[in-house]
Structures are given as structure tokens and as C-alpha cells.
Scaffold this motif. Structure first.
Motif, PDB file in Angstrom:
ATOM      1  N   HIS A  88      85.494  38.243  -6.275  1.00  0.00           N
ATOM      2  CA  HIS A  88      86.208  39.364  -5.664  1.00  0.00           C
ATOM      3  C   HIS A  88      86.999  38.910  -4.436  1.00  0.00           C
ATOM      4  N   VAL A  89      86.388  38.071  -3.609  1.00  0.00           N
ATOM      5  CA  VAL A  89      87.074  37.561  -2.409  1.00  0.00           C
ATOM      6  C   VAL A  89      88.338  36.808  -2.806  1.00  0.00           C
ATOM      7  N   VAL A 124      80.773  38.403  -5.921  1.00  0.00           N
ATOM      8  CA  VAL A 124      81.381  38.508  -4.590  1.00  0.00           C
ATOM      9  C   VAL A 124      82.411  37.400  -4.364  1.00  0.00           C
ATOM     10  N   THR A 146      83.039  40.900   2.326  1.00  0.00           N
ATOM     11  CA  THR A 146      82.307  41.621   1.282  1.00  0.00           C
ATOM     12  C   THR A 146      80.836  41.231   1.242  1.00  0.00           C
ATOM     13  N   ALA A 174      87.324  44.873   1.415  1.00  0.00           N
ATOM     14  CA  ALA A 174      86.558  44.125   2.408  1.00  0.00           C
ATOM     15  C   ALA A 174      86.913  42.643   2.464  1.00  0.00           C
ATOM     16  N   LEU A 228      82.850  46.345  -6.881  1.00  0.00           N
ATOM     17  CA  LEU A 228      83.398  45.042  -7.241  1.00  0.00           C
ATOM     18  C   LEU A 228      84.208  45.095  -8.531  1.00  0.00           C
ATOM     19  N   ILE A 256      84.200  48.169  -0.323  1.00  0.00           N
ATOM     20  CA  ILE A 256      84.145  46.871  -0.996  1.00  0.00           C
ATOM     21  C   ILE A 256      85.513  46.466  -1.549  1.00  0.00           C
ATOM     22  N   PRO A 276      89.814  44.184   5.686  1.00  0.00           N
ATOM     23  CA  PRO A 276      88.411  44.498   5.994  1.00  0.00           C
ATOM     24  C   PRO A 276      88.300  45.647   6.983  1.00  0.00           C
TER      25      PRO A 276
END
Length: 424
Positions: A239-240, A236, A114, A110, A179, A107, A249
Motif C-alpha cells: 500500500h505504501v 502495508v 500506515t 496515510a 488497504l 488508511i 498522511p
């Protein structure tokens, strides 16, 4: 949580110093140990402390749950309920527990993948554990009288749903840790633990035999549903955005290589943690199983402190491999300060801790709890080394070590349980 803001008086003093031509000193801030200026160590211990806080809260509420169970239910009912919970955890862990290491490892890197990684892990785990639960139900005759109630079709369907729900709850903790949002873990598990305790008392009259198991399962939705929304809608995407431009990734081949070792090793660890209670439940009376399960719950909770630090170390090792050695040394020092006093209290206070549940628990399991205390100290070194191997994706060696541990624990359990009882 770790810092406090400066007060108005402090700001006034700073302004006075500037007026006088003096350079203001740094504002004083309240910090937890280890949450200093270094970004790596700060995040390592922030996640670890959040997970330990979760363990502490869960331990207090969990012990309250089993204390209430011992007061409101017969020993046979506690034994049957704890046997069902042990089987649920074992079957759910076949996929869920073994995939949390992969989530912690991948994660952090990613990126835009993710959300897909988390969703596919949830879906794959649910299918796998449902099939495993079905296989367990087809072989009930092999598992002793504690599982006789699952011959009823309604109870059987409820059991399969419980296994799937527990797998999602287990994976959720791994997702939040990966995360770097582990502060949500104690929130979700506190709600879960509090709700199941309330339901336990409510069901004592309505479901005197199955209330222990039903209350446990019914509380899972209270944690899984709101935190699932939080993960996909808030955490998410954040986090991205935070990792944009530096995420890499993982390929399916890279994930497959990692799982080939980590999944195998995790199955061995799963057997150590969850298969032993099932073996005991199948070979002893329901009352003896109640003594064993509550004792192993206490000992296992202390072990989780070491596992918590290991999980955080894996995440930070994936984020910043250059700091892995320094973070490992810091983790070992911190865990020594935490675990030695905790295990000392557990060892010397064993008879009084167990007596809270009833004198029968203290008479039958004091020696067993003391062995758990000794093992918890040694577990620190093991879990730290396992975390380093995961962070470096050296899962083949990890699998060999976990396989050796599994062979020793299961082999000695099968050998000594018939000869020495619960202490064996």
C-alpha cells in the motif's frame, strides 16, 4: 476472481482475424455486476462484494454454529454462552468497532505512516477494551444471572482476553478494507467460523455449559495471527508503495476532529447493535435469551450487507472524492437489487427459517424476525448516508443522527420489552 482469461481457441480466432486484415474484437470476459471498466466503480464493488461474500459465508457457517449449539447444548447453556458473546462484542466494540470508520477513512491516505497508524490503533484498542472488561467484571451484580459464571477468577481472566482478541479481529476487517484488500476478509472469517463450529461439537461433552463461548473465543487466534502477519509484512508495504507521491498522511488534529464526531456516533451505533442483547439477557430467562440472540443474529447478518457497501463507499470516497456522488447512486441501485429479494425471503420464510433450530424458536420469535427484515431494507438508506458523511469527514452531523437512532431504539426497548416480551 472477476475476470476469466481468454481461451487458446479465442486467441487463435484473434490471430486469424488479424491475418485477414480485420481488427480483432474485444475479448469476452466474465464479470460480476458492477465490475465494469470504470476504475472507481470497479474497486467500489470489488471491495463491497468481497465484504458481502464474507457476510454470506459467515452467515451460513454462523447459522450452522447456532444450529449445532441448539442440538448439542441445552437452551440454558445456549442462553448463557450467547450472553457472554454479546457482552464480549459490546465491550470490544467500545474501541474496536468505533475505530474501524477512522481506519477506512485514513488508511487510504496515510502513506508511509500506515504501519504506525495500524499498530497504534491495535495497541490503544487492546488497552481500552481490557479496562472496559475489567469495569464490567466489577459490576456483575447489575447484569443478571446469565453472567454469574464470571465470578470465577479463571473465567474472568479468560473473558478479558476474549474481549481483547475480539477487538483485534474486528479492527482487522477494517484494516483490510482500508488497504483495499477486502478479499482477505472472507478468507480469515471463513477459517474462524469453520474452526469455531468444529470446536463447538468437540467441547459439547468436555465443557457442556461453557462450550459455546470457549469454542467461539479459541477460534479467533486462527484468523488474527496469520492475517496480522499478512497485513504488516505484505499488504502495508504494498500500500505504501502504491500510494507513494500522492499520499497525505493525516495530522493528529485531523484524526482527532474526525474521531470527536465519528467515535461519539459509533458509540451510539454500538449501543443499538450490542447493548440491546445485553439488556435482554439481563431481563429474560436463559431460554428466552437463546430465542432472541439467534433471531437477532440472523437479522443482524442481513444488516451487514448494507454496512459492507457503506464501508467500501467510505474508502472509495476518501480515495477519489470527485466520484463520491456517482458511486453513491451506484451503491443505492445495487443494494436495492440485493436487499429487496433477501428481505422478502426473510420476511415470508421466517417461521420455517427459525423452525430449523427447533419449534420453540419459531413459536417465540417469528414476528421478531419479520420486523428485522423490514428494518434491513430501511437500513440501506441510513448506512449509505452515513458512509457519505464519513467520506466527507462530516462526523458531527453523523453523531447527531446516530444519537437520535440510539435514543429511539434503547428507549423503546426499555419501554416495550416488559410489556410485549421479545417482540417489543
Amino acid at each position: 476472481m472477476s475476470d476469466t482469461t481468454t481461451t487458446t481457441a479465442g486467441q487463435a480466432d484473434t490471430g486469424t482475424a488479424e491475418t485477414a486484415g480485420q481488427r480483432p474484437g474485444p475479448a469476452r470476459r466474465l464479470r460480476l455486476p458492477g465490475l465494469g471498466r470504470g476504475a472507481g466503480g470497479n474497486q467500489l464493488f470489488r471491495n463491497a462484494y468481497a465484504l458481502m461474500l464474507n457476510t454470506g459465508i459467515s452467515a451460513v457457517l454462523g447459522l450452522g454454529f447456532w444450529l449445532a449449539a441448539a442440538r448439542y447444548y441445552t437452551e440454558a447453556a445456549v442462553g448463557q454462552g450467547s450472553a457472554a458473546i454479546a457482552a464480549m462484542k459490546l465491550l470490544a466494540g467500545l474501541a474496536a468497532l468505533t475505530l474501524t470508520g477512522a481506519l477506512a477513512r485514513f488508511i487510504p491516505v496515510a502513506g508511509r505512516a500506515t504501519g504506525r497508524l495500524v499498530f497504534r490503533t491495535y495497541a490503544g484498542s487492546s488497552v481500552a477494551v481490557a479496562l472496559a472488561a475489567g469495569g464490567f467484571l466489577l459490576t456483575l451484580k447489575l447484569w443478571g444471572s446469565s453472567y454469574r459464571f464470571l465470578h470465577d477468577p479463571v473465567d474472568a481472566v479468560f473473558f478479558v482476553l476474549a474481549v481483547v482478541a475480539w477487538s483485534l479481529l474486528t479492527l482487522q476487517d477494517g484494516v483490510l478494507t482500508g488497504l483495499r484488500s477486502a478479499l482477505w476478509v472472507p478468507v480469515g472469517n471463513t477459517v474462524f467460523s469453520a474452526v469455531k463450529l468444529v470446536l463447538l461439537v468437540v467441547f459439547a461433552t468436555a465443557i457442556p455449559t461453557m462450550g459455546v463461548f470457549v469454542s467461539w473465543v479459541a477460534a479467533i487466534a486462527v484468523s488474527v495471527l496469520p492475517l496480522g502477519w499478512l497485513v504488516f509484512r505484505r499488504l502495508v508495504p504494498r500500500h505504501v508503495k502504491a500510494t507513494e507521491g500522492r499520499a497525505h498522511p493525516p495530522s493528529l488534529r485531523e484524526i482527532g476532529r474526525f474521531l470527536a464526531g465519528d467515535y461519539t456516533g459509533s458509540l451510539f451505533s454500538l449501543a443499538v447493535v450490542y447493548l440491546v442483547p445485553v439488556i435482554v439477557a439481563a431481563q429474560v430467562s436463559s431460554a428466552d435469551n437463546a430465542y432472541f440472540y439467534i433471531t437477532t443474529t440472523i437479522g443482524g447478518t442481513v444488516n451487514l450487507l448494507a454496512i459492507n457497501m457503506g464501508a467500501s463507499l467510505t474508502v472509495e470516497g476518501a480515495h477519489d472524492p470527485a466520484r463520491l456522488a456517482a458511486n453513491t447512486r451506484a451503491a443505492l441501485r445495487r443494494m436495492a437489487r440485493i436487499m429487496l429479494p433477501v428481505c422478502g425471503v426473510l420476511f415470508f420464510g421466517a417461521p420455517w427459517i427459525l423452525a430449523v433450530f427447533g419449534q420453540g424458536y419459531a413459536d417465540a420469535a417469528t414476528g421478531l424476525l419479520r420486523w428485522f427484515a423490514v428494518g434491513a431494507v430501511l437500513r440501506v438508506v441510513m448506512e449509505t448516508y452515513f458512509a457519505v458523511l464519513r467520506a466527507q469527514s462530516r462526523t458531527a452531523g453523523l453523531a447527531w443522527l446516530q444519537g437520535l437512532l440510539c435514543a429511539l431504539v434503547l428507549g423503546l426497548t426499555l419501554l416495550l420489552l416488559p410489556r410485549m416480551g421479545l417482540l417489543g
